[in-house]
Design a protein around this motif. Structure first.
Motif, PDB file in Angstrom:
ATOM      1  N   LEU A  21     -31.000 -30.439 -60.502  1.00 35.42           N
ATOM      2  CA  LEU A  21     -32.399 -30.787 -60.268  1.00 35.42           C
ATOM      3  C   LEU A  21     -32.977 -31.652 -61.382  1.00 35.42           C
ATOM      4  CD1 LEU A  21     -33.733 -27.376 -58.932  1.00 35.42           C
ATOM      5  CD2 LEU A  21     -33.275 -29.442 -57.637  1.00 35.42           C
ATOM      6  N   THR A  22     -32.522 -31.444 -62.590  1.00 40.64           N
ATOM      7  CA  THR A  22     -33.056 -32.222 -63.703  1.00 40.64           C
ATOM      8  C   THR A  22     -32.317 -33.534 -63.911  1.00 40.64           C
ATOM      9  OG1 THR A  22     -31.674 -30.996 -65.246  1.00 40.64           O
ATOM     10  CG2 THR A  22     -33.916 -30.199 -64.907  1.00 40.64           C
ATOM     11  N   LEU A  23     -31.031 -33.567 -63.599  1.00 39.25           N
ATOM     12  CA  LEU A  23     -30.255 -34.791 -63.834  1.00 39.25           C
ATOM     13  C   LEU A  23     -30.386 -35.806 -62.709  1.00 39.25           C
ATOM     14  CD1 LEU A  23     -26.968 -33.297 -65.335  1.00 39.25           C
ATOM     15  CD2 LEU A  23     -28.884 -34.336 -66.537  1.00 39.25           C
ATOM     16  N   ILE A  24     -30.592 -35.346 -61.503  1.00 35.30           N
ATOM     17  CA  ILE A  24     -30.681 -36.248 -60.352  1.00 35.30           C
ATOM     18  C   ILE A  24     -32.132 -36.265 -59.887  1.00 35.30           C
ATOM     19  CG2 ILE A  24     -29.853 -36.741 -58.041  1.00 35.30           C
ATOM     20  CD1 ILE A  24     -27.350 -35.076 -58.767  1.00 35.30           C
ATOM     21  N   GLN A  25     -32.857 -37.317 -60.263  1.00 28.21           N
ATOM     22  CA  GLN A  25     -34.276 -37.402 -59.936  1.00 28.21           C
ATOM     23  C   GLN A  25     -34.536 -38.149 -58.636  1.00 28.21           C
ATOM     24  OE1 GLN A  25     -36.808 -36.012 -61.646  1.00 28.21           O
ATOM     25  NE2 GLN A  25     -35.359 -35.050 -63.027  1.00 28.21           N
ATOM     26  N   ARG A  26     -33.651 -39.045 -58.282  1.00 29.28           N
ATOM     27  CA  ARG A  26     -33.885 -39.859 -57.082  1.00 29.28           C
ATOM     28  C   ARG A  26     -33.024 -39.352 -55.928  1.00 29.28           C
ATOM     29  NH1 ARG A  26     -29.569 -43.540 -56.983  1.00 29.28           N
ATOM     30  NH2 ARG A  26     -28.482 -43.599 -58.957  1.00 29.28           N
ATOM     31  N   LYS A  27     -33.315 -39.859 -54.736  1.00 28.83           N
ATOM     32  CA  LYS A  27     -32.567 -39.453 -53.550  1.00 28.83           C
ATOM     33  C   LYS A  27     -31.139 -39.996 -53.638  1.00 28.83           C
ATOM     34  CE  LYS A  27     -32.643 -39.614 -48.554  1.00 28.83           C
ATOM     35  NZ  LYS A  27     -33.322 -40.077 -47.360  1.00 28.83           N
ATOM     36  N   ILE A  28     -30.169 -39.175 -53.248  1.00 28.76           N
ATOM     37  CA  ILE A  28     -28.767 -39.586 -53.262  1.00 28.76           C
ATOM     38  C   ILE A  28     -28.534 -40.477 -52.054  1.00 28.76           C
ATOM     39  CG2 ILE A  28     -26.387 -38.788 -53.146  1.00 28.76           C
ATOM     40  CD1 ILE A  28     -27.376 -36.157 -54.413  1.00 28.76           C
TER      41      ILE A  28
END
Length: 104
Positions: A21-28
Motif C-alpha cells: 500500500l505504501t510502495l505502490i501509489q498508482r494504479k497497476i
C-alpha cells in the motif's frame, strides 16, 4: 520472551500488508501483474481446499467422486446449493459402493 515473539509476528504481518500500500501509489497498469494479483486468492484457496476434499472422506476415491461431480455441475453453471448437494450425494453413494466392493 513470549511478548517478543508476538511483537515480531505482529510487525511481520503488518509489514506484509502495509508495504504494497505504501510502495505502490498508482494504479497497476501491467496486464500480467493485474491478472496475477487477480488469481492469487483463487490459487491459494484451491491449494488449501483440494487436499482436504480428497482426505475428508473414508477413502480418496470417494472424495474424488465428489470432486468430479462438483466440477461437472459447476461447469454446467448449476447453483452452489445444487452442486454441493449432488457432490455430497456422490460421496455418499461412493462410500456405500466401497462398503460392498472395496476398490481403494
Amino acid at each position: 520472551m513470549i511478548y517478543a515473539y508476538i511483537f515480531v509476528m505482529a510487525g511481520v504481518t503488518y509489514l506484509i500488508r502495509m508495504l504494497p500500500l505504501t510502495l505502490i501509489q498508482r494504479k497497476i497498469s501491467n496486464i500480467y501483474i493485474r491478472s496475477f494479483l487477480y488469481y492469487i486468492p483463487y490459487a491459494c484457496l484451491t491449494a488449501m481446499t483440494f487436499p482436504a476434499i480428497l482426505y475428508a472422506t473414508e477413502s480418496p476415491f470417494s472424495g474424488f467422486v465428489g470432486l468430479a461431480v462438483a466440477v461437472f455441475l459447476a461447469i454446467r453453471k448449476k447453483s452452489l446449493i445444487f452442486v454441493a448437494g449432488f457432490a455430497c450425494a456422490g460421496v455418499f453413494l461412493a462410500e456405500r459402493i466401497l462398503e460392498i466392493l472395496p476398490i481403494c
